[in-house]
Write a protein that holds these residues in place. Structure first.
Motif, PDB file in Angstrom:
ATOM      1  N   ALA A  91       0.832  -1.203   0.000  1.00 16.34           N
ATOM      2  CA  ALA A  91       0.000   0.000   0.000  1.00 16.34           C
ATOM      3  C   ALA A  91       0.870   1.257   0.000  1.00 16.34           C
ATOM      4  CB  ALA A  91      -0.930  -0.004   1.208  1.00 16.34           C
ATOM      5  N   ILE A  92       1.911   1.261   0.804  1.00 14.49           N
ATOM      6  CA  ILE A  92       2.825   2.411   0.838  1.00 14.49           C
ATOM      7  C   ILE A  92       3.475   2.612  -0.522  1.00 14.49           C
ATOM      8  CG2 ILE A  92       4.984   3.266   1.821  1.00 14.49           C
ATOM      9  CD1 ILE A  92       4.165   1.889   4.453  1.00 14.49           C
ATOM     10  N   GLU A  93       3.918   1.526  -1.133  1.00 14.75           N
ATOM     11  CA  GLU A  93       4.535   1.614  -2.460  1.00 14.75           C
ATOM     12  C   GLU A  93       3.543   2.172  -3.489  1.00 14.75           C
ATOM     13  OE1 GLU A  93       5.798  -2.336  -3.242  1.00 14.75           O
ATOM     14  OE2 GLU A  93       7.538  -2.236  -1.887  1.00 14.75           O
ATOM     15  N   ASN A  94       2.284   1.725  -3.402  1.00  8.99           N
ATOM     16  CA  ASN A  94       1.268   2.212  -4.338  1.00  8.99           C
ATOM     17  C   ASN A  94       1.067   3.717  -4.204  1.00  8.99           C
ATOM     18  OD1 ASN A  94       0.704  -0.278  -5.509  1.00  8.99           O
ATOM     19  ND2 ASN A  94      -0.890  -0.779  -4.022  1.00  8.99           N
ATOM     20  N   TYR A  95       1.011   4.208  -2.974  1.00  7.03           N
ATOM     21  CA  TYR A  95       0.785   5.637  -2.778  1.00  7.03           C
ATOM     22  C   TYR A  95       2.001   6.464  -3.179  1.00  7.03           C
ATOM     23  CZ  TYR A  95      -3.801   5.195  -0.642  1.00  7.03           C
ATOM     24  OH  TYR A  95      -5.143   4.959  -0.438  1.00  7.03           O
ATOM     25  N   ILE A  96       3.190   5.970  -2.918  1.00  5.68           N
ATOM     26  CA  ILE A  96       4.391   6.696  -3.349  1.00  5.68           C
ATOM     27  C   ILE A  96       4.453   6.753  -4.863  1.00  5.68           C
ATOM     28  CG2 ILE A  96       6.914   6.600  -3.410  1.00  5.68           C
ATOM     29  CD1 ILE A  96       6.820   5.468  -0.572  1.00  5.68           C
ATOM     30  N   ARG A  97       4.152   5.633  -5.508  1.00  2.05           N
ATOM     31  CA  ARG A  97       4.136   5.587  -6.976  1.00  2.05           C
ATOM     32  C   ARG A  97       3.095   6.551  -7.536  1.00  2.05           C
ATOM     33  NH1 ARG A  97       1.059   1.855 -10.234  1.00  2.05           N
ATOM     34  NH2 ARG A  97       1.970   1.510 -12.313  1.00  2.05           N
ATOM     35  N   ALA A  98       1.901   6.565  -6.934  1.00  2.00           N
ATOM     36  CA  ALA A  98       0.844   7.469  -7.392  1.00  2.00           C
ATOM     37  C   ALA A  98       1.234   8.926  -7.172  1.00  2.00           C
ATOM     38  CB  ALA A  98      -0.460   7.159  -6.673  1.00  2.00           C
ATOM     39  N   ALA A  99       1.849   9.224  -6.017  1.00  5.56           N
ATOM     40  CA  ALA A  99       2.241  10.601  -5.720  1.00  5.56           C
ATOM     41  C   ALA A  99       3.253  11.111  -6.734  1.00  5.56           C
ATOM     42  CB  ALA A  99       2.819  10.684  -4.303  1.00  5.56           C
ATOM     43  N   ALA A 100       4.228  10.275  -7.081  1.00  2.00           N
ATOM     44  CA  ALA A 100       5.237  10.683  -8.053  1.00  2.00           C
ATOM     45  C   ALA A 100       4.613  10.953  -9.416  1.00  2.00           C
ATOM     46  CB  ALA A 100       6.314   9.610  -8.156  1.00  2.00           C
ATOM     47  N   ALA A 101       3.676  10.095  -9.818  1.00  2.00           N
ATOM     48  CA  ALA A 101       3.043  10.264 -11.128  1.00  2.00           C
ATOM     49  C   ALA A 101       2.099  11.460 -11.153  1.00  2.00           C
ATOM     50  CB  ALA A 101       2.289   8.988 -11.505  1.00  2.00           C
ATOM     51  N   LEU A 102       1.242  11.576 -10.128  1.00  2.00           N
ATOM     52  CA  LEU A 102       0.241  12.636 -10.116  1.00  2.00           C
ATOM     53  C   LEU A 102       0.864  14.023  -9.947  1.00  2.00           C
ATOM     54  CD1 LEU A 102      -2.565  10.970  -7.962  1.00  2.00           C
ATOM     55  CD2 LEU A 102      -2.653  11.492 -10.415  1.00  2.00           C
ATOM     56  N   SER A 103       1.982  14.107  -9.254  1.00  2.00           N
ATOM     57  CA  SER A 103       2.598  15.419  -9.053  1.00  2.00           C
ATOM     58  C   SER A 103       2.976  16.059 -10.382  1.00  2.00           C
ATOM     59  CB  SER A 103       3.827  15.300  -8.155  1.00  2.00           C
ATOM     60  OG  SER A 103       4.846  14.528  -8.774  1.00  2.00           O
ATOM     61  N   ARG A 104       3.219  15.247 -11.398  1.00  2.00           N
ATOM     62  CA  ARG A 104       3.558  15.792 -12.724  1.00  2.00           C
ATOM     63  C   ARG A 104       2.356  16.458 -13.386  1.00  2.00           C
ATOM     64  NH1 ARG A 104       6.750  10.930 -12.845  1.00  2.00           N
ATOM     65  NH2 ARG A 104       5.168   9.781 -14.026  1.00  2.00           N
ATOM     66  N   LEU A 105       1.165  16.224 -12.844  1.00  2.00           N
ATOM     67  CA  LEU A 105      -0.032  16.859 -13.386  1.00  2.00           C
ATOM     68  C   LEU A 105      -0.395  18.141 -12.643  1.00  2.00           C
ATOM     69  CD1 LEU A 105      -2.376  13.756 -13.921  1.00  2.00           C
ATOM     70  CD2 LEU A 105      -0.728  14.761 -15.514  1.00  2.00           C
ATOM     71  N   GLY A 106       0.367  18.522 -11.650  1.00  2.00           N
ATOM     72  CA  GLY A 106       0.074  19.748 -10.929  1.00  2.00           C
ATOM     73  C   GLY A 106       0.062  20.945 -11.844  1.00  2.00           C
ATOM     74  N   ALA A 107      -0.914  21.832 -11.642  1.00  2.00           N
ATOM     75  CA  ALA A 107      -1.061  22.992 -12.536  1.00  2.00           C
ATOM     76  C   ALA A 107       0.052  24.012 -12.351  1.00  2.00           C
ATOM     77  CB  ALA A 107      -2.416  23.646 -12.304  1.00  2.00           C
ATOM     78  N   SER A 108       0.801  23.925 -11.262  1.00  2.00           N
ATOM     79  CA  SER A 108       1.911  24.830 -10.976  1.00  2.00           C
ATOM     80  C   SER A 108       2.863  24.080 -10.059  1.00  2.00           C
ATOM     81  CB  SER A 108       1.405  26.096 -10.287  1.00  2.00           C
ATOM     82  OG  SER A 108       0.918  25.781  -8.988  1.00  2.00           O
ATOM     83  N   PRO A 109       4.081  24.601  -9.844  1.00  2.00           N
ATOM     84  CA  PRO A 109       4.976  23.919  -8.902  1.00  2.00           C
ATOM     85  C   PRO A 109       4.367  23.757  -7.510  1.00  2.00           C
ATOM     86  CG  PRO A 109       6.214  25.465 -10.241  1.00  2.00           C
ATOM     87  CD  PRO A 109       4.764  25.690 -10.567  1.00  2.00           C
ATOM     88  N   THR A 110       3.660  24.790  -7.054  1.00  2.00           N
ATOM     89  CA  THR A 110       3.008  24.691  -5.741  1.00  2.00           C
ATOM     90  C   THR A 110       1.919  23.632  -5.758  1.00  2.00           C
ATOM     91  OG1 THR A 110       3.462  27.032  -5.285  1.00  2.00           O
ATOM     92  CG2 THR A 110       1.718  25.973  -4.000  1.00  2.00           C
ATOM     93  N   ALA A 111       1.131  23.617  -6.829  1.00  2.00           N
ATOM     94  CA  ALA A 111       0.067  22.623  -6.953  1.00  2.00           C
ATOM     95  C   ALA A 111       0.640  21.215  -7.033  1.00  2.00           C
ATOM     96  CB  ALA A 111      -0.789  22.914  -8.177  1.00  2.00           C
TER      97      ALA A 111
END
Length: 283
Positions: free
Chosen positions: A10-30
């Motif tokens: 579960a931890i690995e899944n969330y870390i993997r998701a966080a790394a991928a989803l952060s690339r979709l942030g609308a700005s560096p802060t987002a």
């Protein structure tokens, strides 16, 4: 040992998701907020009073800025699976103009299809009223999207439905996290298509937490009016899994393939004469 291994996964899944989803942030802060929220969201279960509270994330996807609302970590895992890892990617020759999305959850698949196929009509179906609110907030303003709060099953009528704080688990079957059951209207796929006035559907996306077999078994339209079906299998439900594999094997006129990703097993059933090529926009 099994519980510990499950926690690590579960931890690995969330870390993997966080790394991928952060690339979709609308700005560096987002982007930073997306990563932090994804990693910390599972901790909300330790504070039940905050479990239903929405968190807004600002994303950039398919050339549009999206204000995305979530309340549970499962919704973020789904978002990563669908937007970043393209769980529902279709064969290149398919270009659906009409999609019926059964089990839309908070709208990740709707956003994916609407972005990949501009001008598509999408009927987004979600039976859980609380989740339906997030679905409308997330994708209700996208042109061509119609959201309907109803369950799809094997018969028309009313049924007990078990909402879960882990919203992708909400279903007709209770789970350890399920709350009190609620009564929901249930329609068959054929009834839904008739009420929508649809004589043909290019794609049915099916993720209804174990009710997939009942939905497909009851549908006459599947064999005459549906171009393709893509959906989730459930190896954890052995009888349902076996029945689905048998039904798909007997689905005359369709080419069926099975796909495994990091967490799920899915199927794609495509009618031999379905679709025509249409270019998809770059993400």
């Amino acid at each position: 040992m099994g519980s510990f291994a499950g926690t690590l996964r579960a931890i690995e899944n969330y870390i993997r998701a966080a790394a991928a989803l952060s690339r979709l942030g609308a700005s560096p802060t987002a982007a930073a907020k997306v990563a932090i929220v994804t990693c910390l969201m599972p901790l909300k279960r330790l504070a039940p009073a905050f479990a239903a509270r929405w968190t807004r994330l600002d994303l950039r996807y398919g050339g549009r800025i999206v204000r995305w609302h979530v309340s549970d970590g499962s919704e973020l895992l789904c978002l990563a699976d669908i937007l970043c890892f393209e769980q529902y990617r279709l064969p290149a020759h398919l270009a659906p103009a009409t999609i019926v999305d059964l089990g839309s959850n908070v709208g990740s698949s709707v956003l994916y299809f609407a972005t990949r196929y501009p001008g598509v009509r999408i009927v987004a179906v979600e039976p859980d009223p609380a989740t339906f609110g997030k679905l409308r907030a997330n994708v209700g303003s996208i042109e061509g999207v119609e959201a309907i709060c109803v369950a799809v099953g094997g018969t028309d009528g009313e049924a007990a439905f078990y909402p879960s704080p882990r919203t992708w688990e909400s279903s007709f079957r209770p789970t350890p996290l399920s709350g009190e059951p609620i009564s929901v209207r249930v329609v068959t796929l054929d009834t839904l298509l008739a009420e929508l006035g649809l004589d043909r559907v290019d794609l049915v996306k099916l993720d209804v937490e174990g009710a997939e077999y009942e939905v497909l078994r009851a549908s006459r339209a599947l064999r005459t009016s549906v171009g393709a079906v893509i959906g989730e299998l459930h190896p954890g439900l052995p009888e349902t899994y076996a029945a689905m594999r048998e039904l798909l094997a007997d689905l005359e006129g369709f080419q069926v393939e099975y796909v495994r990703d990091a967490r799920d097993e899915l199927f794609r059933a495509v009618r031999a004469d379905a679709g025509s090529a249409r270019s998809a926009p770059a993400r």
